[in-house]
Design a protein around this motif. Structure first.
Motif, PDB file in Angstrom:
ATOM      1  N   UNK A   1      49.483  53.759  36.063  1.00  0.00           N
ATOM      2  CA  UNK A   1      49.300  55.342  36.118  1.00  0.00           C
ATOM      3  C   UNK A   1      47.682  55.760  35.507  1.00  0.00           C
ATOM      4  N   UNK A   2      47.028  54.925  34.774  1.00  0.00           N
ATOM      5  CA  UNK A   2      45.881  55.895  34.018  1.00  0.00           C
ATOM      6  C   UNK A   2      44.718  54.661  35.019  1.00  0.00           C
ATOM      7  N   UNK A   3      44.106  55.358  34.592  1.00  0.00           N
ATOM      8  CA  UNK A   3      42.437  55.331  35.735  1.00  0.00           C
ATOM      9  C   UNK A   3      41.933  54.123  35.028  1.00  0.00           C
ATOM     10  N   UNK A   4      42.129  54.035  34.072  1.00  0.00           N
ATOM     11  CA  UNK A   4      41.127  52.099  33.291  1.00  0.00           C
ATOM     12  C   UNK A   4      41.487  51.158  33.925  1.00  0.00           C
ATOM     13  N   UNK A   5      42.703  50.770  33.975  1.00  0.00           N
ATOM     14  CA  UNK A   5      43.841  49.535  34.151  1.00  0.00           C
ATOM     15  C   UNK A   5      43.391  49.801  35.994  1.00  0.00           C
ATOM     16  N   UNK A   6      43.801  51.153  36.245  1.00  0.00           N
ATOM     17  CA  UNK A   6      43.517  50.735  38.035  1.00  0.00           C
ATOM     18  C   UNK A   6      42.098  50.413  38.346  1.00  0.00           C
ATOM     19  N   UNK A   7      40.787  51.345  37.728  1.00  0.00           N
ATOM     20  CA  UNK A   7      39.526  50.943  38.271  1.00  0.00           C
ATOM     21  C   UNK A   7      39.657  49.067  37.558  1.00  0.00           C
ATOM     22  N   UNK A   8      39.932  48.770  36.274  1.00  0.00           N
ATOM     23  CA  UNK A   8      39.438  47.141  36.044  1.00  0.00           C
ATOM     24  C   UNK A   8      40.922  47.023  37.267  1.00  0.00           C
ATOM     25  N   UNK A   9      41.593  46.659  37.800  1.00  0.00           N
ATOM     26  CA  UNK A   9      42.151  46.264  39.034  1.00  0.00           C
ATOM     27  C   UNK A   9      41.651  46.274  40.198  1.00  0.00           C
ATOM     28  N   UNK A  10      40.928  47.465  40.650  1.00  0.00           N
ATOM     29  CA  UNK A  10      39.902  47.311  41.595  1.00  0.00           C
ATOM     30  C   UNK A  10      39.091  46.417  41.525  1.00  0.00           C
TER      31      UNK A  10
ATOM     32  N   UNK B   1      37.692  44.435  28.809  1.00  0.00           N
ATOM     33  CA  UNK B   1      36.274  44.185  29.341  1.00  0.00           C
ATOM     34  C   UNK B   1      35.991  42.752  29.395  1.00  0.00           C
ATOM     35  N   UNK B   2      36.316  41.782  28.000  1.00  0.00           N
ATOM     36  CA  UNK B   2      35.409  41.058  27.603  1.00  0.00           C
ATOM     37  C   UNK B   2      36.451  40.112  28.587  1.00  0.00           C
ATOM     38  N   UNK B   3      37.859  39.894  28.995  1.00  0.00           N
ATOM     39  CA  UNK B   3      38.660  38.628  29.662  1.00  0.00           C
ATOM     40  C   UNK B   3      37.567  39.200  31.381  1.00  0.00           C
ATOM     41  N   UNK B   4      37.469  40.725  31.409  1.00  0.00           N
ATOM     42  CA  UNK B   4      37.306  40.801  33.346  1.00  0.00           C
ATOM     43  C   UNK B   4      36.081  40.122  32.956  1.00  0.00           C
ATOM     44  N   UNK B   5      34.686  40.413  31.970  1.00  0.00           N
ATOM     45  CA  UNK B   5      33.484  39.706  32.208  1.00  0.00           C
ATOM     46  C   UNK B   5      33.774  38.272  32.628  1.00  0.00           C
ATOM     47  N   UNK B   6      34.640  37.801  31.851  1.00  0.00           N
ATOM     48  CA  UNK B   6      35.025  35.730  31.767  1.00  0.00           C
ATOM     49  C   UNK B   6      35.334  35.477  33.310  1.00  0.00           C
ATOM     50  N   UNK B   7      36.319  36.273  33.640  1.00  0.00           N
ATOM     51  CA  UNK B   7      36.683  36.263  35.225  1.00  0.00           C
ATOM     52  C   UNK B   7      34.688  36.741  36.385  1.00  0.00           C
ATOM     53  N   UNK B   8      34.245  37.226  35.788  1.00  0.00           N
ATOM     54  CA  UNK B   8      32.964  37.531  36.725  1.00  0.00           C
ATOM     55  C   UNK B   8      32.183  36.281  36.438  1.00  0.00           C
ATOM     56  N   UNK B   9      32.287  35.824  35.109  1.00  0.00           N
ATOM     57  CA  UNK B   9      30.876  34.547  35.563  1.00  0.00           C
ATOM     58  C   UNK B   9      31.640  33.551  35.747  1.00  0.00           C
TER      59      UNK B   9
ATOM     60  N   UNK C   1      45.922  43.342  28.485  1.00  0.00           N
ATOM     61  CA  UNK C   1      45.129  43.759  27.508  1.00  0.00           C
ATOM     62  C   UNK C   1      44.667  45.124  28.329  1.00  0.00           C
ATOM     63  N   UNK C   2      45.048  45.341  29.274  1.00  0.00           N
ATOM     64  CA  UNK C   2      44.769  46.415  29.706  1.00  0.00           C
ATOM     65  C   UNK C   2      44.719  47.719  29.131  1.00  0.00           C
ATOM     66  N   UNK C   3      45.314  47.328  28.138  1.00  0.00           N
ATOM     67  CA  UNK C   3      45.512  48.912  27.305  1.00  0.00           C
ATOM     68  C   UNK C   3      44.153  48.965  26.186  1.00  0.00           C
ATOM     69  N   UNK C   4      44.105  47.617  25.716  1.00  0.00           N
ATOM     70  CA  UNK C   4      43.382  47.395  24.370  1.00  0.00           C
ATOM     71  C   UNK C   4      42.012  47.344  25.582  1.00  0.00           C
ATOM     72  N   UNK C   5      40.759  48.802  25.173  1.00  0.00           N
ATOM     73  CA  UNK C   5      40.026  48.477  26.775  1.00  0.00           C
ATOM     74  C   UNK C   5      39.282  47.537  26.349  1.00  0.00           C
ATOM     75  N   UNK C   6      38.684  47.182  25.234  1.00  0.00           N
ATOM     76  CA  UNK C   6      37.796  46.041  24.961  1.00  0.00           C
ATOM     77  C   UNK C   6      37.682  44.981  24.990  1.00  0.00           C
ATOM     78  N   UNK C   7      38.885  44.850  24.807  1.00  0.00           N
ATOM     79  CA  UNK C   7      39.534  43.317  25.239  1.00  0.00           C
ATOM     80  C   UNK C   7      39.216  42.903  26.247  1.00  0.00           C
TER      81      UNK C   7
END
Lengths: 124, 931
Positions: A23-32, B628-636, B620-626
């Protein structure tokens, strides 16, 4: 190797879909973002996996299919533009609506209440 | 060729009233009349040829691959209709000059009228089915414009909407019928189709074709039960009613039935459907006409009734009945147009059309009264007038048919009843309006109309008389030619004379006149009887039905889409899942025959890392900075995968996009809420979503695996073979981007530019709340930026630019190119923004990024346009090799210019996005610091 690749694509898709349903925007963007990784890899896979076969003429014997690569290259760049757009949209929505919910409301209850009142208005 | 001018002149003439709008009303009318008049002259010059049975055609290829040609023909039937359209059209132009008041916009009226005239001519002259349909729909649209001419009146708007809805829906049915006819016949050329009657009649599609076809024609020609729109179309100005709703547009339906008579008639289905519909329409129309108090209402229902009569004749199946139908088309057009005009004059000069008020007008306008009464007598079928002749023919034909087997005698009986009702309502029109005492409080004192307003009525009434008295001389040849075109075989002998001796049709006529007079005399009882029934207003029913439909659809829509994006997304994913998974059930083996690459521990490790980072991103999707870190590993790892599987260009692109994306995310985090609940949904929803996501991922993974293990056949061999010789580059991916599929790339950088501009707009005038502390309540550092970063990044800048230049230049032959170089340059510049701040950069690099995007796109387009000057296709690459002392041999290709456009657009878009968002932080921060 194909198996690992497919598993990775499946995991990325599943994670992307799950986050997109939040429901929140940030996770949705991560998902995208995760989903666009998955999509790009999937498209890329339509050219099959080849090692040491970059489509640079004269560099190898067995070239990989260059067409999916060309398509994915632009897809990556456009994917970035899309992600950027959604991020900014989320920021704008947050400033204009006062929360960071994709529906612009705090909870699903608000929506069903609104739906009911709309229905009542229509019936009256 | 002549036939083309008959259509083209009115088409050009649409402009005439608009151009002459300021020259006064008379000049405007004259100018409008020029084009139809010229077309009429050309048409009349064709008369000898048409009467001799020749067909004038004109043909021009349009979209040959779709069987679409611009194709016109002029045969007897088309000639007859063109004559009616142009002739009555000219009279209506003259009439409308006096009918329209000073307040009405004359140019608008005339332009719509000529637009309609063109469309109608197109219908009758078209020799291509699709083209015919196109003009058919144009008549619906122009008629909508004409009915709603007095758009300030609610009844005009509603009537126009109803007419458009009914005839437009019929038009769609007709399109389906015509497409099926074209499919069965194998051609869309009408004249070829006309010769293939048996092919169509014996085709399996015949019943469907006929039903759809008749839906189209019945709606247009106001046949029962679709007749309800026509009376409401009477809200139009009377010239329109007289032209469209009596003489021409409503005849389009019967025209089409006559046109396709040789291919679709001659079956029991046709006879039953067409004759019974015609009979029902004839009776319903005539009966209802009797009770209408509105003059135009009476005429409208009378028109419906006469259209029913023509349909009935076309459904009787004998050749002579078809001749009678054609004859009645002519006669009805002539007397009904004049009657409408007379009704318009009465309305114009007395201020009302209500027959309860209109009485005894004979004393006020004797000439108009005489004219109207002659025309009404023709409508009733009185001898020495044209209406009598075709009605006699109709009676004679009803006696000769056997449509209903042993019950066929119903048809002549019902036809006589219809005739009697026609006599009754015609008598009402004559007696009630012109005699029957004195007028009852009329808004105006009635008087004769302006001299020239009466001329069209006079012309038409004289025609009624002439045709009625000298039928063979006046219309013999015309009728012969038109009937020949309808039948597409020799026309049977028919005799056009007033006196055929004492016979049954004459007795039927006499009976009709007597009964009609009796009905009229006893009308009071009939009115009382009819008064017991509640009058149905078709408009209310129609509007009610439309509103109910809208309401139902709204309910369905709201059930599917209740305003929640989450819900909509969930439903959409479910649908996608169902569609993706269903073909998999019938697939026997997942694994294909393509030899697989043996795996190794590096790949396994990377896959594991990717999966772990993906899960961590979610976790960690609600602990945002973390997250992002995990996401950047995926991208790499994705970048590494590209590099490993022979896609260096993709790896470079992914890597640079990764950097920009993460930077953007970091900026965005600053503006999004710092705190967020660990679980934003109930456990039930989480489990449900996890289930869907797992299913989705497993389906996609299965498809991916199935695809990867199957052999590949690709069109890429062409690209590999021609990359060097045709595109002048050895990096095939880049050559595809800038040459083979350059047009795609152009589209894609345009999208990129548009997205960036959209973001620019979204950020304009945004009122951002600026957090002054992080999530733990610790205030952000006052220190603006780090000196170390500034120093390092500044010294790195030239190097980064050099690398990007190198990547750009070698892109055509080695991994690289405009996209990647653009991203690298953008990253180098963003680094300066990060290190030094927006103000510092603004001073040193005063570049407008919108302009950069625009110039990039322009360069890309111009490089494509350039190849036109060398006689090549858009974006065709040119290249050659040059030699410079000291540098050596090098290649120059026009694709490089295109790539430069890509390069500039990418820089512009990326910086426009990031710099603008970045600017939000600094300006706000400064304000916060000032306080």
């Amino acid at each position: 190797m194909e198996f690992s690749f497919a598993i990775a694509v499946g995991f990325l898709t599943a994670a992307g879909v799950f986050l997109m349903l939040r429901g929140q925007t940030f996770p949705v963007i991560l998902g995208l973002t995760l989903l666009s990784y998955a999509t790009n890899l999937f498209l890329f896979a339509s050219g099959r996996l080849v090692i040491n076969g970059a489509a640079i003429l004269g560099s190898s014997e067995n070239y990989t299919d260059p067409l999916p690569q060309a398509l994915v290259l632009t897809a990556i760049v456009i994917g970035f533009a899309m992600t950027a757009f959604v991020i900014i949209l989320a920021i704008r929505a947050r400033t204009d609506l006062g929360n960071d919910q994709v529906d612009g409301r705090e909870s699903a209850l608000d929506i069903s209440a609104e739906y009911k009142s709309r229905k009542e208005r229509r019936e009256s | 060729m002549n036939v083309l001018w008959i259509l083209l002149l009115p088409m050009l003439g649409i402009m005439a009233p608009l151009i002459t709008a300021r020259m006064g009303r008379t000049a405007c009318a004259w100018a409008t009349a020029i084009a139809p008049f010229a077309a009429l002259v050309i048409l009349l010059r064709q008369t000898p040829k048409i009467f001799a049975g020749e067909v004038d055609t004109w043909w021009q290829e349009w979209i040959p691959s779709l069987g679409l040609n611009l194709s016109l023909h002029l045969d007897g039937l088309a000639y007859l209709f063109a004559l009616l359209i142009l002739g009555i059209g000219l009279l209506v132009i003259l009439y409308a000059r006096y009918y329209l008041s000073e307040r009405d916009s004359m140019p608008q009226f005339y332009a719509s009228l000529i637009f309609f005239m063109t469309a109608m001519l197109g219908v009758v002259l078209s020799n291509n089915l699709i083209q015919l349909w196109l003009f058919w729909e144009l008549t619906s649209i122009s008629s909508f414009l004409l009915i709603s001419y007095w758009s300030y009146r609610s009844d005009a708007r509603k009537g126009a909407r109803m007419a458009l809805a009914v005839t437009g829906a019929g038009g769609l049915a007709l399109l389906a019928a015509l497409l099926l006819i074209g499919h069965v016949a194998g051609t869309y050329e009408l004249r070829e189709v006309l010769a293939m009657g048996d092919t169509l009649r014996f085709s399996d599609y015949y019943p469907i074709i006929l039903v759809l076809f008749l839906l189209g024609t019945f709606t247009k020609s106001a046949q029962f039960p679709f007749h309800f729109w026509l009376p409401h179309a009477m809200a139009a100005p009377t010239p329109v009613s007289s032209y469209l709703h009596s003489a021409t547009m409503v005849k389009a339906g019967v025209f089409l039935m006559a046109r396709f008579y040789p291919v679709l008639a001659d079956t029991d289905f046709w006879f039953i459907a067409v004759s019974l519909t015609g009979m029902a329409t004839l009776l319903v129309g005539a009966y209802t006409a009797l009770f209408k108090h509105d003059l135009k209402g009476l005429l409208a229902y009378s028109t419906i009734s006469h259209l029913g009569l023509i349909t009935l004749l076309l459904g009787l199946g004998s050749d002579l009945a078809a001749v009678a139908a054609v004859f009645h088309i002519i006669n009805h057009a002539v007397f009904k147009a004049s009657l409408f005009m007379a009704a318009g004059i009465i309305d114009h000069e007395s201020g009302t059309r209500d027959m309860r008020k209109l009485n005894g007008l004979w004393n006020y306008m004797p000439i108009t009264a005489t004219l109207a009464m002659v025309a009404a007598a023709s409508m009733a079928g009185v001898p020495l007038l044209n209406g009598f002749l075709s009605k006699e023919m109709m009676f004679a034909e009803t006696l000769r048919q056997d449509t209903l087997g042993a019950l066929s005698w119903w048809i002549p009986l019902l036809a006589t009843i219809g005739g009697a009702l026609a006599v009754a309502y015609s008598l009402r029109f004559m007696h009630d309006v012109f005699f029957n005492g004195e007028p009852i409080d009329l808004p105006k004192t009635p008087h004769e109309p302006p001299r020239y307003m009466r001329v069209p009525v006079e012309v038409l009434v004289v025609l009624c008389l002439l045709v009625g008295i000298f039928p063979q001389f006046m219309v013999g040849d015309l009728l012969n030619a038109a009937s020949g075109a309808v039948l597409q075989r020799p026309v049977p002998e028919f005799s056009l004379s007033i006196w055929h001796g004492f016979n049954v049709p004459l007795a039927m006529s006499a009976a009709a006149v007597t009964c009609g007079a009796l009905i009229y005399i006893n009308r009071r009882h009939l009115f009382q009887f009819q008064g017991q029934f509640r009058e149905l207003d078709a408009k209310l029913i129609f509007e009610g039905a439309v509103q109910q439909l809208v309401q139902r659809m709204t309910a369905v829509h709201e059930w599917i889409e209740n305003g929640s994006l989450q819900r909509a997304m969930f439903l959409m994913l479910l649908l996608a899942l169902a569609m993706m998974a269903s073909p998999l059930f019938s697939m026997l083996a997942v694994e294909g025959l393509r030899p697989q690459i043996p795996t190794n521990w590096v790949v396994t490790f990377c896959t594991g890392l990717l999966i772990v980072s993906t899960i961590l991103t979610v976790w960690w999707s609600h602990r945002r900075l973390r997250a992002l870190l995990a996401l950047s590993v995926v991208g790499l790892i994705v970048s590494i995968a590209f590099a490993y599987f022979s896609a260096p260009d993709l790896a470079l692109t992914q890597l640079s996009v990764e950097v920009v994306t993460i930077l953007l995310f970091l900026l965005a985090l600053f503006f999004l809420p710092q705190h967020s609940p660990a679980l934003d949904s109930s456990l039930r929803v989480i489990v449900r979503d996890l289930g869907v996501a797992t299913l989705f991922g497993s389906v996609v993974g299965t498809i991916c695996y199935a695809m990867l293990t199957r052999p590949l056949t690709s069109i890429s061999d062409f690209f590999l073979a021609n990359s060097k010789t045709g595109g002048g580059g050895t990096n095939v991916v880049n050559v595809i981007l800038v040459d083979f599929r350059g047009f795609d790339t152009l589209g894609e950088i345009t999208v990129l530019g548009i997205a960036a501009l959209g973001i620019y707009k979204l950020l304009a005038r945004i009122a951002l709340a600026m957090p002054s502390a992080d999530s733990n309540g610790i205030p952000w550092s006052k220190e603006r930026r780090s000196v170390l970063l500034a120093l390092v990044s500044q010294s790195l800048l030239p190097l980064a630019l050099l690398v990007s230049m190198y990547i750009f230049l070698r892109g055509h032959n080695m991994p690289g190119g405009g996209f990647i170089a653009g991203l690298i340059t953008a990253i180098a510049l963003i680094q300066q923004y990060v290190a030094h701040g927006v103000e510092w950069m603004k001073e040193r690099m005063p570049i407008n990024y919108q302009a950069l995007i625009a110039s990039g796109l322009c360069i890309a387009i111009l490089s494509g346009v350039g190849s036109w000057f060398f006689g090549h296709n858009f974006l065709k690459t040119w290249y050659d090799y040059f030699y410079l002392p000291g540098v050596g041999k090098f290649e120059l290709a026009s694709a490089m210019v295109f790539d430069l456009g890509v390069y500039l657009t990418v820089i512009g878009a990326t910086l426009l996005i990031l710099a603008n968002l970045g600017k939000m932080t600094t300006s706000e921060r400064l304000r916060a610091g000032d306080q």
